[in-house]
Design a protein around this motif. Structure first.
Motif, PDB file in Angstrom:
ATOM      1  N   ILE A   1      30.295 -18.910  16.832  1.00  0.00           N
ATOM      2  CA  ILE A   1      30.003 -18.613  15.424  1.00  0.00           C
ATOM      3  C   ILE A   1      31.066 -17.693  14.846  1.00  0.00           C
ATOM      4  O   ILE A   1      31.529 -17.894  13.726  1.00  0.00           O
ATOM      5  N   SER A   2      31.468 -16.698  15.600  1.00  0.00           N
ATOM      6  CA  SER A   2      32.458 -15.736  15.091  1.00  0.00           C
ATOM      7  C   SER A   2      33.827 -16.370  14.886  1.00  0.00           C
ATOM      8  O   SER A   2      34.637 -15.863  14.111  1.00  0.00           O
ATOM      9  N   SER A   3      34.069 -17.497  15.539  1.00  0.00           N
ATOM     10  CA  SER A   3      35.350 -18.189  15.352  1.00  0.00           C
ATOM     11  C   SER A   3      35.415 -18.882  13.994  1.00  0.00           C
ATOM     12  O   SER A   3      36.492 -19.268  13.559  1.00  0.00           O
ATOM     13  N   GLY A   4      34.273 -19.057  13.333  1.00  0.00           N
ATOM     14  CA  GLY A   4      34.226 -19.677  12.005  1.00  0.00           C
ATOM     15  C   GLY A   4      34.268 -21.191  12.070  1.00  0.00           C
ATOM     16  O   GLY A   4      34.304 -21.802  13.129  1.00  0.00           O
TER      17      GLY A   4
ATOM     18  N   ASP B   1      22.433 -16.003  10.709  1.00  0.00           N
ATOM     19  CA  ASP B   1      23.169 -15.952   9.446  1.00  0.00           C
ATOM     20  C   ASP B   1      23.996 -17.218   9.251  1.00  0.00           C
ATOM     21  O   ASP B   1      24.715 -17.637  10.166  1.00  0.00           O
TER      22      ASP B   1
ATOM     23  N   GLU C   1      27.437 -16.937  20.042  1.00  0.00           N
ATOM     24  CA  GLU C   1      27.922 -15.858  19.188  1.00  0.00           C
ATOM     25  C   GLU C   1      29.449 -15.917  19.057  1.00  0.00           C
ATOM     26  O   GLU C   1      29.999 -15.765  17.972  1.00  0.00           O
ATOM     27  N   THR C   2      30.122 -16.175  20.156  1.00  0.00           N
ATOM     28  CA  THR C   2      31.580 -16.318  20.130  1.00  0.00           C
ATOM     29  C   THR C   2      31.987 -17.514  19.273  1.00  0.00           C
ATOM     30  O   THR C   2      32.909 -17.418  18.456  1.00  0.00           O
TER      31      THR C   2
ATOM     32  N   TRP D   1      18.515 -16.094  20.990  1.00  0.00           N
ATOM     33  CA  TRP D   1      19.433 -15.479  20.028  1.00  0.00           C
ATOM     34  C   TRP D   1      18.989 -14.064  19.680  1.00  0.00           C
ATOM     35  O   TRP D   1      19.784 -13.138  19.722  1.00  0.00           O
TER      36      TRP D   1
END
Length: 108
Positions: free
Chosen positions: A19-22, A41, A16-17, A99
Motif C-alpha cells: 500500500i505504501s508503494s502507491g 485508508d 502495508e508495504t 490489518w
C-alpha cells in the motif's frame, strides 16, 4: 487469449508495504455497515454487483489488494479477478482483523 495468473496471499505487514508503494486499488468486500465502521485508508467497498464498475478502465496489471473480515471471502474475489486476467491480485490473509492487529504483531 491472456494467461490466468493466480492471485497471491499476503500478510498484513507485506500489505502495508504494498500500500505504501502507491498505485494500488484496495477493495474491501465486507458488508457496507462494517466498511462504514472502519476500513483501510483508500479502500473501496466492493460487492459482486459493483466490482467491475469499480475496476472499469483499470489496467489488468495494476496491483489490487482484496480483504474481507478474516481472509476467506477475499480469496473468492481474488480468484474471480484472476479468472478475469488481472495479474497482480493479493488477498489479505486474516482480513481486516489482521490489518487492525498488525501493530500488535509488529510490536510483539
Amino acid at each position: 487469449m491472456s494467461t490466468r495468473v493466480p492471485f497471491q496471499h499476503i500478510d498484513a505487514a507485506n500489505a502495508e508495504t504494498l500500500i505504501s508503494s502507491g498505485n494500488i486499488i484496495i477493495l474491501d468486500v465486507r458488508e457496507a455497515d462494517s466498511f462504514e465502521r472502519g476500513h483501510i485508508d483508500g479502500a473501496k467497498n466492493a460487492t459482486i454487483a459493483n466490482l467491475f464498475n469499480i475496476l472499469d478502465g483499470v489496467a489488468r496489471d495494476r496491483s489490487i489488494l482484496v480483504y474481507c473480515y478474516h481472509g476467506y471471502a477475499s480469496q473468492e474475489f481474488g480468484q474471480l479477478l484472476s479468472d478475469f486476467c488481472y495479474t497482480n491480485v493479493y488477498s489479505l490473509n486474516g482480513g481486516y482483523e489482521a490489518w487492525i492487529n498488525r501493530a500488535d504483531t509488529l510490536a510483539g
